[in-house]
Design a protein around this motif. Structure first.
Motif, mmCIF file in Angstrom:
data_model
loop_
_atom_site.group_PDB
_atom_site.id
_atom_site.type_symbol
_atom_site.label_atom_id
_atom_site.label_comp_id
_atom_site.label_asym_id
_atom_site.label_seq_id
_atom_site.Cartn_x
_atom_site.Cartn_y
_atom_site.Cartn_z
ATOM 1 N N ILE A 264 0.843 -1.194 0.000
ATOM 2 C CA ILE A 264 0.000 0.000 0.000
ATOM 3 C C ILE A 264 0.877 1.241 0.000
ATOM 4 C CG2 ILE A 264 -1.753 1.278 1.300
ATOM 5 C CD1 ILE A 264 -2.588 -1.458 2.482
ATOM 6 N N ASN A 265 0.474 2.249 -0.780
ATOM 7 C CA ASN A 265 1.190 3.520 -0.837
ATOM 8 C C ASN A 265 0.153 4.642 -0.865
ATOM 9 O OD1 ASN A 265 3.133 5.476 -1.076
ATOM 10 N ND2 ASN A 265 3.603 5.046 -3.212
ATOM 11 N N ASP A 266 0.232 5.552 0.086
ATOM 12 C CA ASP A 266 -0.722 6.659 0.202
ATOM 13 C C ASP A 266 -2.169 6.178 0.238
ATOM 14 O OD1 ASP A 266 1.233 8.662 0.303
ATOM 15 O OD2 ASP A 266 1.318 8.817 -1.884
ATOM 16 N N GLY A 267 -2.409 5.076 0.942
ATOM 17 C CA GLY A 267 -3.759 4.554 1.095
ATOM 18 C C GLY A 267 -4.302 3.807 -0.102
ATOM 19 N N LYS A 268 -3.483 3.594 -1.122
ATOM 20 C CA LYS A 268 -3.930 2.878 -2.319
ATOM 21 C C LYS A 268 -3.111 1.612 -2.511
ATOM 22 C CE LYS A 268 -5.507 6.984 -4.665
ATOM 23 N NZ LYS A 268 -5.427 7.842 -5.823
ATOM 24 N N VAL A 269 -3.789 0.572 -2.981
ATOM 25 C CA VAL A 269 -3.111 -0.702 -3.237
ATOM 26 C C VAL A 269 -2.224 -0.549 -4.470
ATOM 27 C CG1 VAL A 269 -3.412 -3.129 -3.850
ATOM 28 C CG2 VAL A 269 -4.988 -2.046 -2.222
#
Length: 69
Positions: A49-54
Motif C-alpha cells: 500500500i502507498n498513500d492509502g492505495k493498493v
C-alpha cells in the motif's frame, strides 16, 4: 506403483492486478526452471500500500515438484 519423493519450496508472486495473477506469476516463473511441478498451495496473501492505495498484490505460494536423484 513406484515410490516418489517431492520437494517443497516457498515463493512470493506479485501483481498489480490481483492475488490470482500474483499466484499465477509465481507458478509460471517457477516452471521455467523447475520440472515436474505438482501442487501449488497459497499460504499467505498481502498487499503493498502507498498513500492509502493498493500498489501490488502479493501471494506466498508453496510449490512441490518431484525430487530427482
Amino acid at each position: 506403483m513406484s515410490e516418489s519423493v517431492y520437494k517443497i519450496i516457498e515463493l512470493v508472486g506479485t501483481s498489480k492486478e490481483s492475488w490470482e495473477k500474483a499466484a499465477m506469476n509465481a507458478v509460471e516463473r517457477a516452471s521455467k526452471s523447475l520440472r515436474d511441478l505438482r501442487i501449488a498451495e497459497v499460504s499467505q496473501l498481502d498487499m503493498q500500500i502507498n498513500d492509502g492505495k493498493v500498489e501490488a498484490y502479493r501471494v506466498k505460494v508453496k510449490v512441490s515438484f518431484k525430487f530427482e536423484n
